[in-house]
Write an enzyme that holds these catalytic residues in place. Structure first.
Site, mmCIF file in Angstrom:
data_model
loop_
_atom_site.group_PDB
_atom_site.id
_atom_site.type_symbol
_atom_site.label_atom_id
_atom_site.label_comp_id
_atom_site.label_asym_id
_atom_site.label_seq_id
_atom_site.Cartn_x
_atom_site.Cartn_y
_atom_site.Cartn_z
ATOM 1 N N LYS A 28 0.855 -1.185 0.000
ATOM 2 C CA LYS A 28 0.000 0.000 0.000
ATOM 3 C C LYS A 28 0.885 1.226 0.000
ATOM 4 C CE LYS A 28 -4.185 1.738 0.643
ATOM 5 N NZ LYS A 28 -3.957 2.599 -0.526
ATOM 6 N N LYS A 82 5.419 2.596 -2.882
ATOM 7 C CA LYS A 82 5.246 4.006 -3.231
ATOM 8 C C LYS A 82 5.443 4.154 -4.724
ATOM 9 C CE LYS A 82 4.406 7.928 -1.091
ATOM 10 N NZ LYS A 82 3.634 8.099 0.155
ATOM 11 N N ASN A 99 -3.330 19.097 1.442
ATOM 12 C CA ASN A 99 -4.244 18.149 2.070
ATOM 13 C C ASN A 99 -3.934 17.990 3.555
ATOM 14 O OD1 ASN A 99 -4.584 15.179 3.041
ATOM 15 N ND2 ASN A 99 -6.206 15.513 1.554
HETATM 16 P P1 NAD Z 1 -0.262 18.612 -1.146
HETATM 17 O O1 NAD Z 1 0.307 18.614 -2.503
HETATM 18 O O2 NAD Z 1 -1.745 18.546 -0.957
HETATM 19 O O3 NAD Z 1 0.254 19.901 -0.314
HETATM 20 C C1 NAD Z 1 1.601 20.232 -0.186
HETATM 21 C C2 NAD Z 1 1.665 21.609 0.482
HETATM 22 O O4 NAD Z 1 3.032 21.944 0.704
HETATM 23 C C3 NAD Z 1 1.056 22.729 -0.371
HETATM 24 O O5 NAD Z 1 0.325 23.607 0.464
HETATM 25 C C4 NAD Z 1 2.291 23.420 -0.919
HETATM 26 O O6 NAD Z 1 2.049 24.770 -1.242
HETATM 27 C C5 NAD Z 1 3.221 23.290 0.274
HETATM 28 N N1 NAD Z 1 4.599 23.554 -0.051
HETATM 29 C C6 NAD Z 1 5.295 23.152 -1.141
HETATM 30 N N2 NAD Z 1 6.531 23.679 -1.094
HETATM 31 C C7 NAD Z 1 6.602 24.418 0.032
HETATM 32 C C8 NAD Z 1 7.609 25.224 0.636
HETATM 33 N N3 NAD Z 1 8.796 25.355 0.058
HETATM 34 N N4 NAD Z 1 7.332 25.846 1.808
HETATM 35 C C9 NAD Z 1 6.122 25.714 2.383
HETATM 36 N N5 NAD Z 1 5.125 24.973 1.861
HETATM 37 C C10 NAD Z 1 5.369 24.337 0.709
HETATM 38 O O7 NAD Z 1 0.470 17.403 -0.392
HETATM 39 P P2 NAD Z 1 -0.024 16.620 0.889
HETATM 40 O O8 NAD Z 1 -0.811 15.445 0.447
HETATM 41 O O9 NAD Z 1 -0.589 17.588 1.886
HETATM 42 O O10 NAD Z 1 1.373 16.028 1.395
HETATM 43 C C11 NAD Z 1 2.258 16.790 2.213
HETATM 44 C C12 NAD Z 1 3.216 15.829 2.886
HETATM 45 O O11 NAD Z 1 2.472 14.880 3.660
HETATM 46 C C13 NAD Z 1 4.081 14.981 1.947
HETATM 47 O O12 NAD Z 1 5.313 14.730 2.570
HETATM 48 C C14 NAD Z 1 3.299 13.684 1.839
HETATM 49 O O13 NAD Z 1 4.122 12.585 1.480
HETATM 50 C C15 NAD Z 1 2.796 13.556 3.256
HETATM 51 N N6 NAD Z 1 1.641 12.674 3.417
HETATM 52 C C16 NAD Z 1 0.475 12.895 2.745
HETATM 53 C C17 NAD Z 1 -0.608 12.050 2.962
HETATM 54 C C18 NAD Z 1 -1.942 12.287 2.305
HETATM 55 O O14 NAD Z 1 -2.903 11.567 2.653
HETATM 56 N N7 NAD Z 1 -2.098 13.253 1.427
HETATM 57 C C19 NAD Z 1 -0.486 10.952 3.830
HETATM 58 C C20 NAD Z 1 0.712 10.765 4.509
HETATM 59 C C21 NAD Z 1 1.769 11.641 4.295
#
Ligand code: NAD
Length: 423
Positions: free
Chosen positions: A77, A113, A228
């Site tokens: 997953k 991944k 997110n």
């Molecule tokens: P996303 O694409 O929805 O959001 C990413 C955010 O980071 C955006 O607001 C973007 O503007 C911001 N960002 C990018 N560059 C930046 C910078 N230099 N300074 C400040 N902010 C910046 O992504 P997401 O799904 O929210 O994922 C974010 C992190 O969480 C990642 O590491 C991802 O692997 C992890 N994650 C996500 C999920 C999920 O369910 N979406 C689950 C587990 C882990």
């Protein structure tokens, strides 16, 4: 909990950093060397070249990856990431973290991944759809409802999951909603999935504050990233009475010691292409200043490797809850441990997303759908159990919560590997 000294962990690459932490945990828990050797190599690595017709009429070729790290505890997953810095090493690290994350959260899954090296913000919707369908079609023999189940990650959302599901169904000739999670509700998504990772961050924050004897209503927090994970985390933490003093995304960052109106920020971002640029949230600061601003809880929820050793020295928060994957560099861990800053590590703190992805998969298999309250209460219960087991292992092995989480995961994966046996 004691600090790991920096010479215990040497970081050469993201995957090397994972292995270094794995080694520390494996030594502490005296894990079998045979199992450790198996976990040092992902079981499957697929790299594809994806030719896509761009809107200009010219072909561009994109690199796509899917890496399965382990299936010791079940089908693999893990999310699919669209970003310019996606590469083999990063996807390997993220796949291994998924194995550990699923084990920590007590899910019957291994880890994988995927990703495409691209800038999703620079592509039109049509280009994104063609690229996503090309990727899904090339992965038809990798993905499977009982084999390998992708989900969204950075740069992807329910929209891409719907395209992948549709393409997978077309090439396999089956209707298989459980082959992917994080789908829009109407085509088999789960209520609560969108907010789940942020919700997990909130539940873990509350659990840690309780252990530290701190009242959420007297606590301030800074959240980096407003996508997110970050936006839902900021909203849910503020609903618990925590004052959010700093938020930011790739366009702008704000600090406001009186607290930022998160609902107004969410409304603004919803109407402005999901970004905060132009919002009046407080004094503008840099993204780096957010990490070191005056606050009690720091939630990095954007990028990996943002907490460097240098930044770690300047951090004022006493609790860090890692919404993003890999936000803390290995050498920064030692500094944070020396400063007695508690870090709720990514493989625990952001496991709410995969937990509700698991619920989505279960609902798809059963063809029976739960209410949002059911999803949320099952999620919160699982997160509280996961937090408690990591806290207990960190105390038992006199180590950090990060290594405690690795130990919690490795104890289960080791059993899975041994019970299933080898050639
Ligand atoms: P996303 O694409 O929805 O959001 C990413 C955010 O980071 C955006 O607001 C973007 O503007 C911001 N960002 C990018 N560059 C930046 C910078 N230099 N300074 C400040 N902010 C910046 O992504 P997401 O799904 O929210 O994922 C974010 C992190 O969480 C990642 O590491 C991802 O692997 C992890 N994650 C996500 C999920 C999920 O369910 N979406 C689950 C587990 C882990």
């Amino acid at each position: 909990m004691t600090a790991q000294t920096s010479n215990e962990i040497v970081q050469e690459s993201m995957f090397e950093a994972v292995l270094a932490r794995l080694d520390v945990a494996a030594n502490l828990m005296k894990m079998s060397e045979d199992v450790a050797i198996i976990l040092r190599s992902p079981i499957k690595q697929v790299k594809v070249s994806l030719p896509v017709m761009m809107d200009t009429g010219k072909i561009q070729v994109f690199d796509g990856y899917r890496i399965v790290h382990s299936t010791a505890l079940g089908p693999s997953k893990g999310g699919i990431r669209y970003a310019l810095d996606v590469n083999q090493d990063e996807v390997m690290a993220l796949a291994a973290w998924m194995s550990f994350k699923c084990a920590v959260a007590n899910l019957p899954y291994g880890g994988a991944k995927g990703g495409i090296k691209c800038d999703p913000r620079a592509l039109s919707v049509g280009e994104l759809e063609r690229l996503t369908r090309a990727y899904a079609s090339s992965m038809k023999d990798v993905f499977g409802v009982n084999k390998d189940i992708p989900a969204p990650d950075m740069g992807t959302s329910g929209r891409e999951m719907a395209w992948i599901l549709d393409e997978f169904n077309k090439v396999t000739g089956e209707d298989s909603p459980g082959v992917i999670t994080g789908k829009p509700i109407v085509i088999g998504g789960s209520l609560g999935r969108d907010a789940a990772t942020g919700r997990g961050v909130m539940v873990n924050t509350l659990a840690a504050l309780k252990k530290l004897g701190l009242d959420p209503k007297k606590i301030t927090a800074a959240v980096q990233g407003f996508g997110n994970v970050g936006s839902h985390a900021a909203r849910l933490l503020s609903e618990q009475g925590i004052k959010i003093v700093a938020i930011g995304d790739h366009t702008v960052t704000f600090y406001n010691e009186k607290g930022i109106d998160i609902k107004a920020a969410l409304d603004y971002a919803a109407q402005n292409n999901k970004v905060l640029k132009g919002f009046k949230g407080g004094v503008e600061i840099t993204s780096e200043e957010l990490l070191t601003c005056k606050c009690d809880v720091l939630v990095p929820a954007a990028l990996q490797n943002v907490i460097t050793e240098e930044i770690a020295h300047k951090i004022k928060a006493s609790l860090i809850v890692e919404g993003a994957n890999g936000p803390t560099m290995a050498e920064a861990d030692a500094v944070l441990n020396d400063k007695k800053i508690i870090v709720v590590p990514d493989i625990l703190a952001n496991s709410g997303g995969v937990t509700v992805s698991y619920f989505e998969w279960v609902q798809n298999k059963a063809g029976y759908y739960w209410t949002e309250n059911e999803v949320n209460s099952k999620h919160d219960e699982k997160m509280e159990i996961a937090f408690a087991s990591v806290w207990e292992n960190a105390s038992l092995f006199k180590t950090s919560m990060r290594i405690g989480a690795y130990i919690t995961a490795l104890q289960k994966i080791e059993q899975g590997v041994k019970l299933k046996g080898n050639y």
